[in-house]
Structure formats: C-alpha cells, structure tokens
Design a protein around this motif. Structure first.
Motif, PDB file in Angstrom:
ATOM      1  N   UNK A 166       0.884  -1.467  -0.100  1.00 46.10           N
ATOM      2  CA  UNK A 166       0.059  -0.038  -0.023  1.00 46.10           C
ATOM      3  C   UNK A 166       0.807   1.297  -0.126  1.00 46.10           C
ATOM      4  N   UNK A 167       0.946   2.252  -0.745  1.00 49.86           N
ATOM      5  CA  UNK A 167       1.663   3.364  -0.802  1.00 49.86           C
ATOM      6  C   UNK A 167       1.094   4.490   0.052  1.00 49.86           C
ATOM      7  N   UNK A 168       1.012   4.034   1.314  1.00 52.87           N
ATOM      8  CA  UNK A 168       0.619   4.967   2.563  1.00 52.87           C
ATOM      9  C   UNK A 168       1.841   5.012   3.355  1.00 52.87           C
ATOM     10  N   UNK A 169       1.979   6.191   3.901  1.00 49.34           N
ATOM     11  CA  UNK A 169       2.818   6.300   5.198  1.00 49.34           C
ATOM     12  C   UNK A 169       1.972   6.183   6.475  1.00 49.34           C
ATOM     13  N   UNK A 170       2.672   5.199   7.104  1.00 51.95           N
ATOM     14  CA  UNK A 170       1.710   4.923   8.359  1.00 51.95           C
ATOM     15  C   UNK A 170       2.451   5.613   9.631  1.00 51.95           C
ATOM     16  N   UNK A 171       1.758   6.610  10.390  1.00 50.29           N
ATOM     17  CA  UNK A 171       2.330   7.453  11.418  1.00 50.29           C
ATOM     18  C   UNK A 171       1.812   6.970  12.727  1.00 50.29           C
ATOM     19  N   UNK A 172       2.819   6.723  13.593  1.00 51.53           N
ATOM     20  CA  UNK A 172       2.399   6.204  14.885  1.00 51.53           C
ATOM     21  C   UNK A 172       2.615   7.462  16.066  1.00 51.53           C
ATOM     22  N   UNK A 173       1.568   7.882  16.597  1.00 52.50           N
ATOM     23  CA  UNK A 173       1.807   9.040  17.571  1.00 52.50           C
ATOM     24  C   UNK A 173       2.144   8.363  19.037  1.00 52.50           C
ATOM     25  N   UNK A 174       2.736   9.245  19.932  1.00 49.77           N
ATOM     26  CA  UNK A 174       2.790   8.688  21.165  1.00 49.77           C
ATOM     27  C   UNK A 174       1.434   8.619  21.969  1.00 49.77           C
TER      28      UNK A 174
END
Length: 283
Positions: A166-174
C-alpha cells in the motif's frame, strides 16, 4: 466539514481535493473521541492538507461477550471535536455498506496476530486488519495515523501495509496520558472513581519495569514478575499478561536487548485495559 456515510461521496470529495493539489490524511477511529484521538488529527495535519476521520464501531473485532453493544457512540460530540480540530471530512459508514450480506473476504496477518492480544481475543486482529484495509482502500490516503497505545495493533497494521504494498505512510503517534499517568482510552469512562484509581496500576507497573531495567536488573522473568506482582497488589483486577518483548516482532526475549517493549493487559472490574512502554537501555 463534510460528514457522510456514503463511499461514493467520500471518493468524490477526495478526488476534488487531489485535483486541488491536496495530500490526504486518514485517522481511523471507533469514535468516543478523546484528546488522544485529537492528537492523531494534529499529527496528521502536520503532514497533509486534507484530514479525514473515520468513525465506525467495527463489529468484526469484538468477540462474544465483549462490549460491542455498550461501546460509547457519542456521535454529535465527536463531530464537534472534529470541527474544532480542523478536520476536513468525517466518514460515518453503516455496517451494511462495509459488510453486506454474503460478505466473505478477510485480511489476516499471520504470526503476530495470534499472540498476546490475539491469544486473549481470538479473531480480534482479523477484524482490525480487515476493516483498516477496507477503509484505506476506500480513502486511499497518503498518510494514516494511529496511536502507540494499541501497540500490537499498530505493529500489525504497519506490517499489513508493507505486505500489501500500500503506498501509504503509517504514522504512529505517542500515547496521550492523563496527568496522573493513565493512558487515555474510550473505555476509561466505564470505570467507577475507585476503579479509575486502581487503573493507575498499569502505568505504575510499566514504571517499575523501566526503573528495574535501568537500575541493572538482567532477568526478564524477574521484571515481568515485578509488573505482575504490582498489578495483583490491587483489588478488583484480573491481569492477562505482563511481558517484556521485542519491539518489532513481539517475540519472547531470550536476553535483554537495547530496545524492548513492556506490555500489559488487565481487567479492572469488568473493563479491559491495555498499556505499553518502549524501553531503551543505555549503550
């Protein structure tokens, strides 16, 4: 702010925004929004021009006897919070549009989905990865933001996105916490005032794990026992696991390593709570 439950309307809105040169961000939620969810919106807004929040209580990730029916659904309050946070669009689908009669396709990430949360809640992650894959397919965002509190979930979602190209940036926030350390959760509202105080045992146990390791403790079993003993020192609790694992694979550790994650799941009364802590040892 646009609000719709229709797939066609979502896709039309996104197409218009892309024609205007916008990058698209997505924050999938089950609603009952709190400051932790809003922090995901804020994180998304740093990266994109158009932020879409999904609100859908996904029935396929709840097991028999879990809290699907009583899960809070304060839609109007959620929409107000989204407006105040600068959300561009809220997607509020109904169950039949995502799981029509005859539905039979599932996304299952093998391996990690069967341990810890997956062992305690069989088929939970199949429901999670399926609904997230469906939402990402409908929206096709450039960025999707998830919270670190659901550590195993975001790890599985990142693997799914990689595995399916998948051409998606997965961002994980604190994880966002209350002033006394309790991780924010939509399920915290189930707690009585006394249970709310007891629930602090999770973050306290994580503190104990980190402090023990930084003080030189080398026994993984001893660290896990100290977390468990602290949880069990409270009344009205039923711990399911207190573990120290590899932060990427969540596999059991044979020895200490520079980066680890401590994970806890316990019932406080009838409310199931989870929390975690990334722990870095000095080099």
């Amino acid at each position: 702010m646009q609000v719709t439950g229709e797939i066609a309307e979502i896709r039309e809105a996104i197409a218009r925004s892309r024609q205007q040169g916008c990058q698209i961000g997505c924050v999938p939620t089950m609603g009952a929004l709190h400051a932790g969810h809003i922090s995901l919106v804020e994180e998304c807004r740093k990266r994109v021009d158009y932020v879409l929040v999904t609100i859908f209580v996904n029935p396929t990730q709840f097991g028999q006897g879990e809290d699907l029916d009583k899960y809070p659904r304060p839609l109007e309050a959620d929409l107000d919070a989204c407006r105040a946070a600068g959300v561009s669009c809220v997607y509020t689908p109904e169950i039949p549009s995502l799981y029509p009669d005859g539905y039979g396709t599932w996304v299952d990430v093998e391996g990690m989905s069967t341990i810890l949360e997956g062992e305690c809640r069989p088929d939970h992650f199949r429901g999670v990865t399926t609904i997230v894959a469906k939402l990402l397919n409908i929206i096709q965002p450039d960025v999707a933001c998830f919270g670190a509190k659901d550590y195993q979930q975001q790890t599985l979602i990142r693997q799914m996105v990689r595995d399916l190209n998948m051409p998606i940036e997965v961002v994980v926030a604190p994880t966002v916490r209350e002033a006394d350390g309790l991780a924010m959760s939509s399920r915290n509202q189930y707690l009585s005032p006394e249970q709310r105080q007891t629930a602090l045992c999770l973050s306290q146990a994580l503190n104990i794990a980190e402090e023990s390791l930084l003080a030189g403790e080398t026994s993984i079993a001893q660290v896990e026992k100290r977390m468990l003993d602290h949880i069990n020192s409270f009344d009205d609790v039923r711990p399911e696991y207190t573990v120290l694992r590899d932060p990427d694979t969540l596999e059991e550790l044979k020895s200490l390593q520079p980066e680890m994650v401590a994970l806890i799941a316990t019932y406080v009364g009838q409310t199931r709570l989870i929390d975690n802590r990334r722990i870095s040892l000095p080099q």
